[in-house]
Design an enzyme around this catalytic site. Sequence first.
Site, PDB file in Angstrom:
ATOM      1  N   SER A 205       0.821  -1.208   0.000  1.00 38.24           N
ATOM      2  CA  SER A 205       0.000   0.000   0.000  1.00 38.24           C
ATOM      3  C   SER A 205       0.859   1.264   0.000  1.00 38.24           C
ATOM      4  O   SER A 205       2.027   1.244   0.415  1.00 38.24           O
ATOM      5  CB  SER A 205      -0.884   0.001   1.247  1.00 38.24           C
ATOM      6  OG  SER A 205      -0.050   0.026   2.392  1.00 38.24           O
ATOM      7  N   GLY A 209       4.258   2.115   1.887  1.00 43.26           N
ATOM      8  CA  GLY A 209       5.296   2.574   0.952  1.00 43.26           C
ATOM      9  C   GLY A 209       6.007   3.812   1.478  1.00 43.26           C
ATOM     10  O   GLY A 209       7.235   3.946   1.369  1.00 43.26           O
ATOM     11  N   GLU A 226       6.134  -0.589  -5.549  1.00 47.46           N
ATOM     12  CA  GLU A 226       5.019  -1.052  -6.392  1.00 47.46           C
ATOM     13  C   GLU A 226       3.760  -0.901  -5.552  1.00 47.46           C
ATOM     14  O   GLU A 226       3.491  -1.724  -4.675  1.00 47.46           O
ATOM     15  CB  GLU A 226       5.245  -2.517  -6.799  1.00 47.46           C
ATOM     16  CG  GLU A 226       6.469  -2.743  -7.664  1.00 47.46           C
ATOM     17  CD  GLU A 226       6.252  -2.345  -9.123  1.00 47.46           C
ATOM     18  OE1 GLU A 226       5.090  -2.312  -9.571  1.00 47.46           O
ATOM     19  OE2 GLU A 226       7.254  -2.057  -9.796  1.00 47.46           O
ATOM     20  N   CYS A 260      -3.827  -5.552  -7.660  1.00 49.01           N
ATOM     21  CA  CYS A 260      -3.438  -4.135  -7.715  1.00 49.01           C
ATOM     22  C   CYS A 260      -3.826  -3.481  -9.024  1.00 49.01           C
ATOM     23  O   CYS A 260      -4.172  -2.306  -9.051  1.00 49.01           O
ATOM     24  CB  CYS A 260      -1.938  -4.005  -7.493  1.00 49.01           C
ATOM     25  SG  CYS A 260      -0.987  -4.978  -8.665  1.00 49.01           S
TER      26      CYS A 260
HETATM   27  P1  NAD Z   1       0.612  -3.554   3.026  1.00 48.34           P
HETATM   28  O1  NAD Z   1       1.230  -2.285   2.577  1.00 48.34           O
HETATM   29  O2  NAD Z   1      -0.303  -3.526   4.178  1.00 48.34           O
HETATM   30  O3  NAD Z   1       1.745  -4.656   3.382  1.00 48.34           O
HETATM   31  C1  NAD Z   1       2.812  -4.977   2.541  1.00 48.34           C
HETATM   32  C2  NAD Z   1       4.010  -5.434   3.340  1.00 48.34           C
HETATM   33  O4  NAD Z   1       4.401  -4.390   4.219  1.00 48.34           O
HETATM   34  C3  NAD Z   1       3.806  -6.679   4.211  1.00 48.34           C
HETATM   35  O5  NAD Z   1       4.894  -7.579   4.026  1.00 48.34           O
HETATM   36  C4  NAD Z   1       3.807  -6.153   5.641  1.00 48.34           C
HETATM   37  O6  NAD Z   1       4.468  -7.027   6.516  1.00 48.34           O
HETATM   38  C5  NAD Z   1       4.600  -4.870   5.548  1.00 48.34           C
HETATM   39  N1  NAD Z   1       4.105  -3.866   6.494  1.00 48.34           N
HETATM   40  C6  NAD Z   1       2.811  -3.628   6.846  1.00 48.34           C
HETATM   41  N2  NAD Z   1       2.746  -2.605   7.730  1.00 48.34           N
HETATM   42  C7  NAD Z   1       4.017  -2.183   7.934  1.00 48.34           C
HETATM   43  C8  NAD Z   1       4.616  -1.165   8.740  1.00 48.34           C
HETATM   44  N3  NAD Z   1       3.881  -0.360   9.512  1.00 48.34           N
HETATM   45  N4  NAD Z   1       5.962  -1.021   8.708  1.00 48.34           N
HETATM   46  C9  NAD Z   1       6.711  -1.819   7.933  1.00 48.34           C
HETATM   47  N5  NAD Z   1       6.200  -2.804   7.154  1.00 48.34           N
HETATM   48  C10 NAD Z   1       4.881  -2.990   7.147  1.00 48.34           C
HETATM   49  O7  NAD Z   1      -0.112  -4.127   1.719  1.00 48.34           O
HETATM   50  P2  NAD Z   1      -1.045  -5.375   1.601  1.00 48.34           P
HETATM   51  O8  NAD Z   1      -2.321  -5.118   2.351  1.00 48.34           O
HETATM   52  O9  NAD Z   1      -0.304  -6.619   1.899  1.00 48.34           O
HETATM   53  O10 NAD Z   1      -1.364  -5.353   0.021  1.00 48.34           O
HETATM   54  C11 NAD Z   1      -2.376  -4.569  -0.531  1.00 48.34           C
HETATM   55  C12 NAD Z   1      -1.828  -3.300  -1.186  1.00 48.34           C
HETATM   56  O11 NAD Z   1      -0.753  -3.636  -2.046  1.00 48.34           O
HETATM   57  C13 NAD Z   1      -2.845  -2.620  -2.087  1.00 48.34           C
HETATM   58  O12 NAD Z   1      -2.756  -1.218  -1.928  1.00 48.34           O
HETATM   59  C14 NAD Z   1      -2.422  -3.008  -3.488  1.00 48.34           C
HETATM   60  O13 NAD Z   1      -2.836  -2.136  -4.510  1.00 48.34           O
HETATM   61  C15 NAD Z   1      -0.942  -3.046  -3.332  1.00 48.34           C
HETATM   62  N6  NAD Z   1      -0.346  -3.906  -4.343  1.00 48.34           N
HETATM   63  C16 NAD Z   1       0.409  -3.372  -5.328  1.00 48.34           C
HETATM   64  C17 NAD Z   1       0.930  -4.194  -6.304  1.00 48.34           C
HETATM   65  C18 NAD Z   1       1.781  -3.671  -7.440  1.00 48.34           C
HETATM   66  O14 NAD Z   1       2.345  -4.480  -8.168  1.00 48.34           O
HETATM   67  N7  NAD Z   1       1.894  -2.373  -7.631  1.00 48.34           N
HETATM   68  C19 NAD Z   1       0.696  -5.557  -6.253  1.00 48.34           C
HETATM   69  C20 NAD Z   1      -0.078  -6.063  -5.229  1.00 48.34           C
HETATM   70  C21 NAD Z   1      -0.587  -5.242  -4.263  1.00 48.34           C
END
Ligand code: NAD
Length: 501
Positions: A205, A209, A226, A260
């Site tokens: 997300s 990010g 990403e 995504c």
């Molecule tokens: P997320 O951002 O919640 O988590 C992703 C990763 O970040 C996980 O491994 C998690 O352990 C880590 N994380 C979570 N919170 C954190 C924090 N506070 N500090 C450090 N690390 C942390 O995303 P998600 O819910 O797993 O996935 C959904 C999101 O990902 C959606 O927004 C989707 O659009 C996006 N996404 C993008 C792509 C792409 O290719 N651009 C692909 C798939 C998903």
Amino acid sequence: MTATTTSDPGPSSPGPLGPGSLDLVALRHTVTSGASADLGWRRAHLGALRRLLVEHEAELLDAVAADVGKPRLEARLTESYVIVEEIDHLLAHLEEWTAPRPVSLPLTLRPARAHVQLQPKGVVLVVAPWNYPLQLLLTPAAGALAAGNTVVLKPSEHAPRFAALVEQLVPQYFPADVAKVVTGGVEETTALLERRFDHIFFTGSGRVGRIVMRAAAEHLTPVTLELGGKSPTFVDDSVDLGVAARRIVWGKFTNAGQTCVAPDHVLVTRAARDRLLAELAAAVHEFFGDDPRRSPDLGRIVDGRQHARLVELLDGAGGSVVTGGQHDAGERYIAPTVLADVDPGAPIMQEEIFGPILPVITVADHQQAIEQITSREHPLALYVFSEREDVRDAFARRTTSGGMAFGATVIQFGAPQLPVGGVGASGTGAYHGRASLEELSHHRSVLDKPLGPDTLRVLYPPFEGLKGRVVAAATAPGWAGRPAALVREGMAKVRGLVRRG
Ligand code: NAD
């Protein structure tokens, strides 16, 4: 790259099992020893990754199906198959893409030769989300290994069976100085991000990010982000609306909308609205039957929290339900849902939906659709269904997005020849195929100049007399436009100097 030869300057270990104790020195040494510059090394480890996938595909897909609730064949199509294709593509082109790229030099620097060398960055951290847990962990890993890096893999804590399996399998296929897996959630990822990596590849997300980018800034570590966002789909009445509807429904409801690059919402012209709504409902029925809950081809929502978020979006959407709308928290089920005339101010039109709910918004024409799109953050993907050249051209020129497809949704992600990445709020950097190698390599400029004759003498002080005048004339703005005679005279004198040098 010299800094990478020293020991890891990250914070001291918080304990024997935490990511702080992760031995980055050995991983980094593999690169600084020069071993991973070798194409044989890269081929061997891409091969190991391929074997891991092929030999354990059934277990991996079972784990993904259990964690995310996606059908197994869908998981093969969108996860393991995509990575194997990617690895084969990388292997087929590795030599060509990593070859030094000669560049021609300006006359003033000759005689000399120069090239650009793609070299490994070092240790790459890959942080993956849960929605395509296998693909989004191992496709970046393939790119990192192809570029001669070593990797630390952090699977999502929301796909726990998959994370545990990958933690068990990776050491069977990779030595500890090539690839490591760190499992865990926010706490473990936070500790990992305190360490100094040479590149961080994050998929997830925008909220997280930003956290990743802030942490990377501490070490000036480059990042690939990403991310996601609201990817719009435009439809007008110049297309076969039955085909358009099937392609939208497929892209939207694969993995229950948790993709995504799925179409987030549809912007349809007034002239096409009624027919498109009917075709969308028909396509949902064709794909998932009378009761989609019983369809073996429809996935589930990953967990109760996401399910509750989606039900809240649905309840607050306003407008009318064209098809679907049913949900069941116990089964984490939401029917494939198409909504018409939703309230533009409703939360469902503000945040990324990331679930099987498709709002259809009516617009006067493509101009109004473009205004809506450009008033928001740049999306990850943009889909345009129109046969009109002026409309296609207007979208191509006036909008930007990570990727764009005419007449299709989502499939651009499956072509290793096309870079995948966002722009602005949807991400930074791109990968897949050649783009992965470019992204995860350092592009080093290398110049090789013979010591004799010393043609650089013209640059050495003192700049008095004729030499000073020639250098001043040759470097003055508008030099090319000066009278040809002055140029000829200057060059002749420089040549004389060179001959004497
Ligand atoms: P997320 O951002 O919640 O988590 C992703 C990763 O970040 C996980 O491994 C998690 O352990 C880590 N994380 C979570 N919170 C954190 C924090 N506070 N500090 C450090 N690390 C942390 O995303 P998600 O819910 O797993 O996935 C959904 C999101 O990902 C959606 O927004 C989707 O659009 C996006 N996404 C993008 C792509 C792409 O290719 N651009 C692909 C798939 C998903």
